[in-house]
Structures are given as structure tokens and as C-alpha cells.
Design a protein around this motif. Structure first.
Motif: not given
Length: 782
Positions: A545, A547, A551
Motif C-alpha cells: 500500500c 505509495k 511509484e
């Protein structure tokens, strides 16, 4: 009154000393313009310098040409030249004191001083005359600059002795010996072999032919531990050579876009100031050549003449071996052989030691080589190809060759440690030669061999040295040759080049000079691509999870294995590998040994990847159930730490944490036992994210204070590229530059071209040079 005088002295004395030192440095800089008298010349000689300080010598005959080369080399590198000849013959302690005594003792046993005399006597008369001329040129510089020598001579308070032809031969012989030594690697193997199980040991080092019984035999043999530690320490100082070897290739004219043969080479050296290479252009009305020479040695070792170009790589073969000798209990100069006891030859030697009495010592020589360590009834003997190398004669012959057939003859006569030479000519031919000597052994019940790629194999006895017959390879060639006993870490860069060339040729792509530079600096690595793809796949399936982690996935997916200085993915990948190394290897090796391993084995990343790919359970930390879970955890830890280091994480780059310093080549040696140093003679750090060869050989800072800080000490410091159909220009990168002298303009001006990987230009056509001359010096005999 006395107090005022003291205050004045406190403030003025440092200023005076600084001004005096500055004056010494300035007056010792080489003269680049005007007219200088050199009485031993036959006719006037012109020396032109380009903007990078490369000298272009124009003489009327070869004797004046080599004489002027000696003069010019000495004007820029005389202190380095003097150190190299002292190193070769075991005479450093005469100026540096007891610090270098062990180095001198070992190098004295090589007996290169006497071997150089024998080699000189066996040379052709014309080659002798070239060596004599070169020595005369060095001595002309010393005579003309008796009171204006470089500051190192002032600091050490001595003057160099006149140069002799044998000094040049000894330097070439010593560098030949040194370039193929694997003592540090053997030392590392020995430490790892005493630390790990045989299976784990095989995962980390080149051990394809090691027998597990042999490992247990040597595990506690203290005489070997002591011997190899001592020799390894000797070669840690003053050595610009690296274990990793270099890479080169040639391409036939049919596969180039200019229809001319191509040649490229990258010489991996330590980041030192100055480098081992000196660029020069040598010209007479009938003959021209340009390239790189070694300070103190006439001619070129890499370069081109009017008709052909040549380069070489040291194959890092198992040339230097250690033999365990059994000596007679009561007759210390007799050792056991299959046919009975043989008597050693005892040599008495004296080494001058500054500030101490001369050091007098005796050493024994067996038929295998000198005894370098002795404990009770056992001794360790260094066995290596000790015959005359023939390298000086081969160099002259290759420099002056006008066609491939003459190059064949020149290289067939080379007898040193195994090398691979490359030649490309104006007739589109590209050729590779393997030549040199390997030490050969056969079964015996009285000898034990210890060596770098087959450590250790007992019951071997040295026979006569084996001459490698030249092997010709046409079309295109890299140094990826199936020769026994080559250390595998020498081949990795060549595998990348071989893959790149093969891929282009399968697609019928013809190469040009820009392609050579891209291929030479390429770190294209299939293993890296494979690991990155695997990481991306398991991350996608791991329900992560975070980010910031998510990315980074697009960058991972598109990563091709090339280390790009401006790439965040490159930084993540290298940092990830270091995190994995610390989690997998650190518990078993310890921090000191892990750092040594990463320093000496540039293929450590490949071996680490193999451990992961093969699911080696013996390496997996106990708190992990699988390598997939391990990789996910390591990757998340890596990203977390990088985010702490870089507030603007999305703008982070590999080169922000990858730097090098160019260390003065004698800093450690001169200041080793003192409490001061001269930092201004070292320079850096420079960000080197561009240099993919250097990126392969990162040395991780092991002090625990910097997270993911990568400090390089080895790289492709010197690259050299040419197209035989381009008669006007040669392309090169060389850092830090031409001159060894402090404050010289030519110490720093090549750094930018090296950092940007935009090669500098060396002119082969003197007409083009005339538009880019920065200095002009005339030498005359009157």
C-alpha cells in the motif's frame, strides 16, 4: 621588544613559508614555450602542445624523437618516473625510510635490476640506440633543471640519479609482473575460506576447481596466512593496477560504417593523481605514431602509427603461484624434490634505508623461485614466469610495424605474463593475439601449490614454463577467451561488450566512433534486468500500500541494466543491492571482510543475484521464510531509507551518492607513519554517476555513518578509441590529466570531459593540430 618580534614572526613566518613553497612549485613547472638547448640532439626538434597538454613531437630521425620523448616525459613526470624505477628495483627505502622496507625486500627478490641488464644486452642494436636516446633525453632535462626540480624532491631532500636504459626495462618488467599479480585476491580467498563452509565459499569466489579436501588442508596453515598477508600489504601501496583487469575490442572494416577497422580499449585503474598513462604524439618526416606511453618507458604501449593500431589487456591468469617447500631438518639450505634433496642458491643483498643503517639480508632461491617466508622446516616460494619478458623488444617492433605480418612477428616474441593484444590495420583487418607464459605443474608427492584461481591444490611441482601460442581471431574480437585459469572477475565487462557487439551485428548495424564510446562505458547487465523484473513482479503481487514504493514500479519495469547518472532507478537498484548484501553477507563475513570482498570482487553483485536466484537457503536470514518475502522486505527498507536521505525523493539521482577522489599516488606511502598530510595534492570528490564501468566497481563506505554512500576507487580511467579510416583524430578520456606537477594546468582540465563521457580529441594529422596549438617549444643542440 622580544614579544613584538615574536608576534611579527608568528604572522610573517607562515606567509614566508607559503610564498617559498609557491615559488618552488611555480619554477618547477615544465617549460612549454620558447627555445631550450639540448646538446645531445642531432637536429632541431619542435614540441607543440594542444589545449589538454598533449605534446606533439616533430623530429628528423627516430633517435632524436625518442630523446625528446624522454625529455618531455621527465618535464611532466620525473618524480613519478623516479619512484617507479625505485619501486622496480627495491630502492624506495633509500628516500622514504623504514616505511617501505618490506616492499623493497620483496621487490629485491624479483631481481629485476640484473634481468634488465641481461635484456638490454640481448636487444637489437637499433632498439638499444632508442633506449639510450630516451635516457639521454631524461638526463638532459635533469641537467637543464638541476635547481628547478618538482617540490617532492625538495620535501624529501634528495636528487634523482641519472637515468639509464635499464631503468626503463625494469619499470616495464615490474609493471608486467604487477599487472598479473593476484595476491590481494588470494589473501581474500584465504580469509573467506577460514570463515565459511565450503559451499558458501564457492558462492562468493572463483572456485570452480577447488576440492573440499584441499580447503581443509590449508585452513589452518599459518605460514601461508602470514606470507600472503605480508605480500598483500606490499602491493596495497604505490600500485595503480587493479585486480579487475581491463577490456578492449577491435572491429574489422566490413562491420564499421566508415569501412575502416575500429579499436577501443578501457584501462581500469585506481583513481590516482597522476595516472599511469602519458599521452604523446611522435613524428618524423617518414613516420608518425600517437597514443599512450608509460612514464619512464620510450615508445607507446597503446596507440597507432600510419598503418596499424594496437592495444592489450592483461588476462589476469594464474601466473604467480606459491609453492610449499619442505626443507631438510638440519641442512637449512636443502629442500626436498622428487629426485631427492636439492641445494638452494643463497643471495646476499643490501638495501639502503634512510635515517637507519643499511639493511642487509639473505634470501634463498630454489629452482621454482625465491623463498619469501620460512618457518622451521617449511618455506613458501614464489613461482612466476621469471624469464626475460621480451616486452621492450615487442613494444618497439609493434610500434614500428607497417603491416599485420610484422605485428604477428612482434607479438609472437613476447614472453611475459599472458596478455591479449589487439591489432587493426588500414586494410580493414582486425586481429587478436593471446601470447605469454603460463606456469605449468605436474603431479608430485613433495610439492603444494597455492594460487589465485585454484586455491589450494596440493602435490603439484613446477615444470618448465609453457609458452602460449598466438591465437588469431578475425572479424571482431573481445577478450572473452576460453583460456584456463583466468580469474572470472576479469571477464564480466567483456561479456557485456560481447553481448552488445553480437546484438548489433545480428541486426546488421555497422559501428562508428560514437558507438565505441557507448559500448566501452556500457554496464548493460542481463542479470540486473532479470532481478529488477523479478522484484517488480513480486511487488505487484504483494499487496503493498505504500505509495512511494508503488511509484517506483514503472521505473523498475523499464530499467535496462545501464547505470544512468541521472536515474532514480539506478540509485534504487544499487542501494537495494547494498541492503541485500548487508542482510545476507554481513552476518557471516563481518563488516571488514565484506568491505574487502566488495572492493576486490567487482562481480559481487552478480554473485549476490545468483544466491537469490538459486534460493540458497544457507544464506537466507532465519526470520524469512522465502527469498520472495526477503526481497519485498529489503526493497521496502531501501525505499524507506532513501526517502529519509532525500526529502525530494522523486528528484533523487544515482550520481548524488556516487563519488570519487583522485588520490596522490604516494600519499599513503609518504605520510603513512606521520601525523600530517598534504590534502591539496589530492582532489575531488567528483560525482561519477555517468561512468558505468566505475559504477560496477563501487566500494561501499563501511563506517556505518552514511547510508547508501558509494565511493569509487576503480574505474575505466583511461579509454582510447579510433577509426583507421579517420586519419585526423583519435578519441580518449584520461583523468586527471597529463602532468604530475602540483598547480599544472594539465592536472584538472580533462576532468570535465571524463565526467561527461565526451571523449577529448588527440590529433593524428598535424595539419589539424596546427589550428589548436596552445604552446610551442623548440629544442636545439646549440
Amino acid at each position: 621588544m622580544f614579544k613584538k618580534i615574536s608576534q611579527v614572526l608568528i604572522f610573517t613566518l607562515p606567509v614566508f613559508l607559503f610564498c617559498y613553497a609557491w615559488f618552488i612549485v611555480i619554477v618547477s613547472l615544465p617549460k612549454l614555450d620558447g627555445v631550450t638547448t639540448v646538446r645531445s640532439l642531432n637536429k632541431m626538434v619542435t614540441i607543440k602542445y594542444d589545449d589538454n597538454g598533449v605534446p606533439y613531437i616533430e623530429a628528423f630521425n627516430l633517435e632524436d624523437l625518442f630523446l625528446t620523448q624522454g625529455f618531455v616525459q621527465a618535464s611532466h613526470r620525473i618524480f613519478q618516473m623516479d619512484i617507479l624505477r625505485r619501486l622496480s628495483c627495491g630502492r624506495l627505502s633509500q628516500i622514504l625510510g623504514q616505511t617501505t622496507l618490506n616492499t623493497d625486500k620483496f621487490n629485491t627478490m624479483l631481481d629485476l635490476e640484473n634481468k634488465a641488464k641481461l635484456e638490454y644486452e640481448g636487444l637489437k642494436p637499433e632498439y638499444k640506440s632508442y633506449l639510450d636516446a630516451f635516457a639521454n633525453g631524461v638526463n638532459a632535462y635533469l641537467a637543464n633543471n638541476f635547481e628547478k626540480l618538482p617540490i617532492e624532491f625538495k620535501l624529501l631532500n634528495y636528487r634523482p640519479k641519472p637515468w639509464t636504459p635499464m631503468d626503463s626495462i625494469a619499470i616495464l618488467e615490474y609493471l608486467n609482473f604487477q599487472s598479473n599479480n593476484n595476491f590481494d585476491y588470494i589473501n581474500l580467498q584465504n580469509k573467506i575460506i577460514n570463515k565459511l563452509s565450503p559451499n558458501d565459499y564457492n558462492d562468493l569466489v572463483d572456485s570452480s576447481s577447488i576440492n573440499n579436501n584441499d580447503i581443509s588442508l590449508w585452513r589452518n596453515f599459518k605460514i601461508f596466512d602470514e606470507s600472503i598477508n605480508n605480500i598483500s600489504d606490499v602491493f596495497k601501496i604505490t600500485s595503480p593496477q587493479t585486480l579487475t583487469g581491463s577490456n578492449a575490442f577491435v572491429v574489422a572494416g566490413q562491420k564499421s560504417n566508415s569501412n575502416g577497422g575500429l579499436m577501443a580499449t578501457a584501462k581500469h585503474e585506481k583513481f590516482t593523481n597522476p595516472s599511469l598513462w602519458f599521452l604523446n604524439s611522435l613524428n618524423t618526416p617518414a613516420f608518425s605514431m600517437a597514443g599512450a606511453s608509460i612514464p619512464g618507458v620510450p615508445g607507446l604501449v597503446i596507440g597507432r602509427n600510419n598503418n596499424l593500431a594496437f592495444t592489450f589487456v592483461d588476462l589476469k591468469t594464474n601466473s604467480h603461484k606459491f609453492v610449499l617447500e619442505k626443507f631438510a631438518p638440519k641442512l637449512s639450505n636443502y629442500y626436498l624434490s622428487r629426485s631427492g634433496y636439492l641445494k638452494t642458491t643463497t643471495v646476499k643483498n643490501t638495501i639502503p634505508v634512510r635515517f637507519k643503517r643499511d639493511y642487509v639480508f639473505n634470501y634463498d632461491i630454489t629452482r621454482d623461485g625465491p623463498v619469501i617466508n620460512r618457518q622451521q622446516d617449511f618455506g613458501i616460494v614464489l613461482a612466476y614466469p621469471s624469464d626475460l619478458t621480451g616486452e621492450m623488444a615487442s613494444n618497439f617492433s609493434l610500434n614500428l610495424s607497417s603491416n599485420i605480418k610484422e605485428a604477428d612477428t612482434a607479438l609472437a616474441n613476447y614472453q611475459g605474463s599472458p596478455r591479449q593484444y589487439y591489432v587493426v590495420d588500414k586494410e580493414k583487418n582486425a586481429r587478436s593475439y593471446i601470447s605469454g607464459y603460463l606456469t605449468k605443474s605436474n603431479l608430485s608427492d613433495t610439492k603444494n601449490f597455492i594460487d589465485g584461481s585454484n586455491l589450494p591444490k596440493p602435490y603439484f611441482e613446477l615444470q618448465s614454463q609453457t609458452k602460449l601460442q598466438p591465437k588469431n581471431i578475425f572479424d571482431y574480437s573481445v577478450s572473452l577467451i576460453n583460456l584456463p585459469l583466468i580469474l572470472t572477475n576479469n571477464l564480466k565487462p567483456c561479456e557485456s561488450i560481447d553481448s552488445e557487439l553480437a546484438l548489433k551485428f545480428r541486426r546488421n548495424i555497422k559501428l562508428g566512433l560514437p558507438d565505441l564510446n557507448d559500448i566501452e562505458s556500457s554496464a548493460y547487465d542481463l542479470n540486473a534486468r532479470k532481478l529488477i523484473s523479478h522484484i517488480a513482479q513480486i511487488l505487484n503481487n504483494a499487496n503493498i500500500c505504500d505509495k512511494f514504493v508503488l511509484e517506483t514500479l514503472p521505473g523498475l519495469t523499464n530499467y535496462d541494466g545501464n547505470v544512468n547518472g541521472s536515474s532514480l532507478t539506478s540509485l534504487i537498484y544499487q542501494s537495494f543491492l547494498q541492503e541485500a548484501a548487508e542482510k545476507l553477507l554481513l552476518p557471516k563475513l563481518g563488516s571488514k571482510l565484506l568491505y574487502q570482498y566488495q572492493e576486490l570482487c567487482p562481480d559481487w553483485t552478480t554473485r549476490l543475484i545468483n544466491i537469490v536466484e538459486k534460493n540458497k537457503r544457507s544464506w537466507l536470514p532465519q526470520n524469512y521464510t522465502s527469498y520472495n518475502s526477503f526481497l519485498v522486505s529489503i526493497y521496502i527498507d531501501t525505499i524507506t531509507k532513501l526517502r529519509v536521505i532525500y526529502p525530494d525523493f522523486d528528484k533523487a539521482q544515482w550520481q548524488d551518492k556516487h563519488e570519487v577522489n583522485f588520490i596522490y599516488f604516494l600519499s599513503d606511502l609518504i605520510f603513512k607513519n606521520n601525523n600530517f598530510s598534504l590534502p591539496f595534492i589530492n582532489f575531488g570528490p567528483f560525482k561519477i554517476g555517468f561512468d558505468n564501468d566505475s559504477a560496477r566497481m563501487i566500494n561501499v563506505l563501511a563506517n556505518g555513518k552514511k547510508v547508501y554512500a558509494f565511493s569509487g576507487s576503480i574505474g575505466s580511467v583511461f579509454t582510447f578509441m579510433l577509426d583507421m579510416n579517420n586519419a585526423s583524430k583519435i578519441y580518449y578520456t584520461l583523468a586527471p590529466g597529463q602532468s604530475a606537477q602540483i598547480l599544472s594546468d594539465y592536472n584538472f582540465n580533462l576532468i570535465n570531459s571524463w565526467i561527461e563521457t565526451k571523449p577529448s580529441v588527440m590529433y593524428f594529422d598535424l595539419n589539424e593540430l596546427n589550428q589548436n596549438i596552445s604552446h610551442k617549444l623548440i629544442l636545439t643542440s646549440r
